[in-house]
Design an enzyme around this catalytic site. Structure first.
Site, PDB file in Angstrom:
ATOM      1  N   TYR A  77     -17.478  15.490 -13.907  1.00 18.69           N
ATOM      2  CA  TYR A  77     -17.844  14.081 -13.765  1.00 18.69           C
ATOM      3  C   TYR A  77     -18.765  13.893 -12.545  1.00 18.69           C
ATOM      4  O   TYR A  77     -18.487  14.436 -11.465  1.00 18.69           O
ATOM      5  CB  TYR A  77     -16.564  13.261 -13.622  1.00 18.69           C
ATOM      6  N   ARG A  84       0.845  -1.209   0.000  1.00 16.32           N
ATOM      7  CA  ARG A  84       0.000   0.000   0.000  1.00 16.32           C
ATOM      8  C   ARG A  84       0.878   1.256   0.000  1.00 16.32           C
ATOM      9  O   ARG A  84       0.485   2.299  -0.517  1.00 16.32           O
ATOM     10  CB  ARG A  84      -0.969  -0.001   1.192  1.00 16.32           C
ATOM     11  N   ASP A 105      -8.544  17.825 -13.955  1.00 15.36           N
ATOM     12  CA  ASP A 105      -8.846  16.448 -14.348  1.00 15.36           C
ATOM     13  C   ASP A 105      -8.754  16.418 -15.881  1.00 15.36           C
ATOM     14  O   ASP A 105      -9.576  17.025 -16.567  1.00 15.36           O
ATOM     15  CB  ASP A 105     -10.245  16.061 -13.846  1.00 15.36           C
ATOM     16  N   LYS A 148      -9.833   5.088 -18.571  1.00  7.41           N
ATOM     17  CA  LYS A 148     -10.237   5.563 -19.898  1.00  7.41           C
ATOM     18  C   LYS A 148      -9.051   5.426 -20.871  1.00  7.41           C
ATOM     19  O   LYS A 148      -8.580   4.332 -21.082  1.00  7.41           O
ATOM     20  CB  LYS A 148     -10.756   6.996 -19.789  1.00  7.41           C
TER      21      LYS A 148
HETATM   22  C1  LIG Z   1     -14.397   8.153 -15.442  1.00 10.56           C
HETATM   23  C2  LIG Z   1     -14.020   9.481 -14.937  1.00 10.56           C
HETATM   24  C3  LIG Z   1     -13.661   9.673 -13.596  1.00 10.56           C
HETATM   25  C4  LIG Z   1     -13.720   8.568 -12.572  1.00 10.56           C
HETATM   26  O1  LIG Z   1     -12.779   7.581 -12.830  1.00 10.56           O
HETATM   27  P1  LIG Z   1     -12.920   6.050 -12.315  1.00 10.56           P
HETATM   28  O2  LIG Z   1     -11.674   5.426 -12.790  1.00 10.56           O
HETATM   29  O3  LIG Z   1     -14.159   5.496 -12.914  1.00 10.56           O
HETATM   30  O4  LIG Z   1     -13.015   6.117 -10.816  1.00 10.56           O
HETATM   31  C5  LIG Z   1     -13.274  10.935 -13.208  1.00 10.56           C
HETATM   32  N1  LIG Z   1     -13.243  11.965 -14.077  1.00 10.56           N
HETATM   33  C6  LIG Z   1     -13.607  11.818 -15.365  1.00 10.56           C
HETATM   34  C7  LIG Z   1     -13.550  12.993 -16.273  1.00 10.56           C
HETATM   35  C8  LIG Z   1     -14.005  10.574 -15.838  1.00 10.56           C
HETATM   36  O5  LIG Z   1     -14.374  10.444 -17.125  1.00 10.56           O
END
Ligand SMILES: *Cc1c(COP(=O)(O)O)cnc(C)c1O
Length: 439
Positions: A146, A93, A218, A243
């Site tokens: 998101y 961890r 982000d 993604k």
């Molecule tokens: C999918 C997504 C998240 C969250 O990510 P996870 O891996 O599903 O926890 C956060 N921000 C954006 C812009 C996303 O598309």
């Protein structure tokens, strides 16, 4: 055989020297390598950076260090005592060579001193925000983010004695007016979902500097291939690696990158919240990242070609794509993305939601699924997925019009994608009456 062993011995000796060096130099990493590939371009970094070839066996590629714990030695005891456990291997961890390896590849791609990988994008986002705020502090963000992040900011922050204001991400006056004495952070997404609005990163950074605020972006929708927020002065960049970074719709992970100083502050928060990334998932992510730049080039060029095709089709009412001159912020896109683009497209089909549903039924290649950034094209309707919690009226108010479709363009051959859309759109329009009746 002898030569191989000599090389291995040599590498090992080098490794020993480097390890000792690490104790004094703490500006990058943690890492197992002495080469950061910082002077190279995206594809070279994707392939080589962070890869740790085990010197003992000479095996090519980072091994999966599937262990929860490590033998304690003099260094680890010292590190524990001095509270600098991030540079020693103690417990998974806290850190693991599989994590270090993929973190270093990410740092190379983001032009960052240091990175942390998390068990999901949400783990990265929640730990980063909690680490950057104290009790009593205030953060500014947008409703156009998101859903999971919005819920965390809106529902959970006040339990920690923190507060939030939501503004429009491109209205600098509104953002500045929302700044209070206790404001610490500006948090936005580089490209919004589903209408693909860009955040003016440089202007937001300038505002942050003026008021002594940290800027967190982000960058999931654009990735470091299309824009490197850290190069534009942002303090921390986050990604859902589920993604584009993972890119094969087969893993959940998240990342944060920035200066070693800030990342070292997020690390103890990650330890407390517990969202570290499993070594096997680290392997998958590092392996996927080897083709990252290669994939992104195709996502971008396929999306540009498909957006152009869709815009010229009489059955398509409107296309949202930053690469098209018709996009409201096309000029900003050209400047901010440095000639790069986006793999995401949104568009409105004539005939509204019934025809949008029919289109999804007739398409053969794109998979009807939420998420984005996979090698396969993924298609969904925002009204019943990402924006489903809003009423039809609220959806209209934020620009989610009838017939809006969101498409994550995959890396299939562009001729195949265009002819699939062509046959599907033409079928839908020909059958419009029947489909309207069906829904
Ligand atoms: C999918 C997504 C998240 C969250 O990510 P996870 O891996 O599903 O926890 C956060 N921000 C954006 C812009 C996303 O598309």
């Amino acid at each position: 055989m002898k030569k191989i062993y000599q090389d291995i011995e040599h590498k090992r000796a080098e490794g020993d020297i480097w390890f000792k060096d690490l104790k004094r130099k703490r500006d990058t990493g943690p890492t197992l390598n002495d080469h950061r590939y910082s002077e190279y371009n995206a594809s070279t970094k994707s392939v080589h950076a962070g890869q740790y070839d085990d010197p003992k066996t000479g095996a090519l590629g980072t091994p999966i260090y599937q262990c929860s714990t490590f033998y304690l030695n003099k260094n680890s005891y010292e590190a524990i005592e001095e509270g600098r456990g991030r540079d020693e291997l103690i417990y998974t961890r806290y850190g693991n060579p599989s994590q270090w390896s993929v973190q270093e590849k990410l740092s190379a791609l983001e032009n960052a001193e240091s990175s942390i990988v998390f068990s999901s994008g949400m783990a990265a986002i929640s730990s980063t925000i909690l680490a950057m705020l104290d009790k009593g502090s205030h953060i500014i963000s947008s409703r156009d983010i998101y859903g999971g992040t919005y819920n965390f900011l809106y529902e959970d922050l006040d339990r920690y004695g923190m507060s939030i204001s939501f503004t429009s991400p491109s209205n600098l006056n509104e953002i500045e007016a929302a700044i209070k004495e206790n404001t610490k952070v500006l948090f936005f997404e580089a490209l919004s979902n589903p209408l693909l609005k860009l955040v003016p990163i440089k202007a937001i950074v300038a505002l942050g500097k003026k008021h002594n605020l940290r800027v967190i972006i982000d960058n999931t929708f654009l990735t470091p291939y299309n824009v490197k927020p850290l190069d534009l002065g942002v303090d921390l960049v986050l990604n859902s690696a589920s993604k584009y970074l993972g890119g094969h719709s087969d893993l959940i992970a998240g990342t944060v990158s920035g200066s070693r100083k800030l990342i070292d502050r997020i690390w103890p928060q990650m330890l407390k919240n517990g969202g570290s990334l499993d070594p096997h998932a680290c392997f998958l992510l590092e392996r996927s990242l080897k083709t990252f730049a290669l994939r992104m080039r195709t996502h971008n060029s396929n999306a540009m070609a498909l957006a152009t095709y869709l815009e010229n089709h009489s059955g398509i009412r409107k296309v949202y794509y930053p690469g098209l001159p018709s996009h409201e912020q096309h000029e900003l896109a050209m400047e901010q993305l440095n000639g790069k683009n986006s793999g995401m497209i949104s568009f409105e089909i004539e005939g509204g939601d019934p025809n949008a549903h029919a289109l999804l039924d007739h398409l053969k290649l794109p998979k009807e699924a939420t998420s984005l950034g996979g090698v396969e094209s993924l298609i969904s309707l925002p009204y019943n997925t990402s924006q489903a919690s809003l009423t039809k009226k609220q959806q209209k108010a934020i620009g989610i019009n009838d017939g809006l479709v969101r498409l994550s363009v995959g890396i299939e051959d562009i001729e195949d994608l265009i002819s699939d859309f062509d046959q599907a759109i033409n079928k839908v329009l020909k059958n419009t009456d029947t489909y309207v009746e069906q829904y």
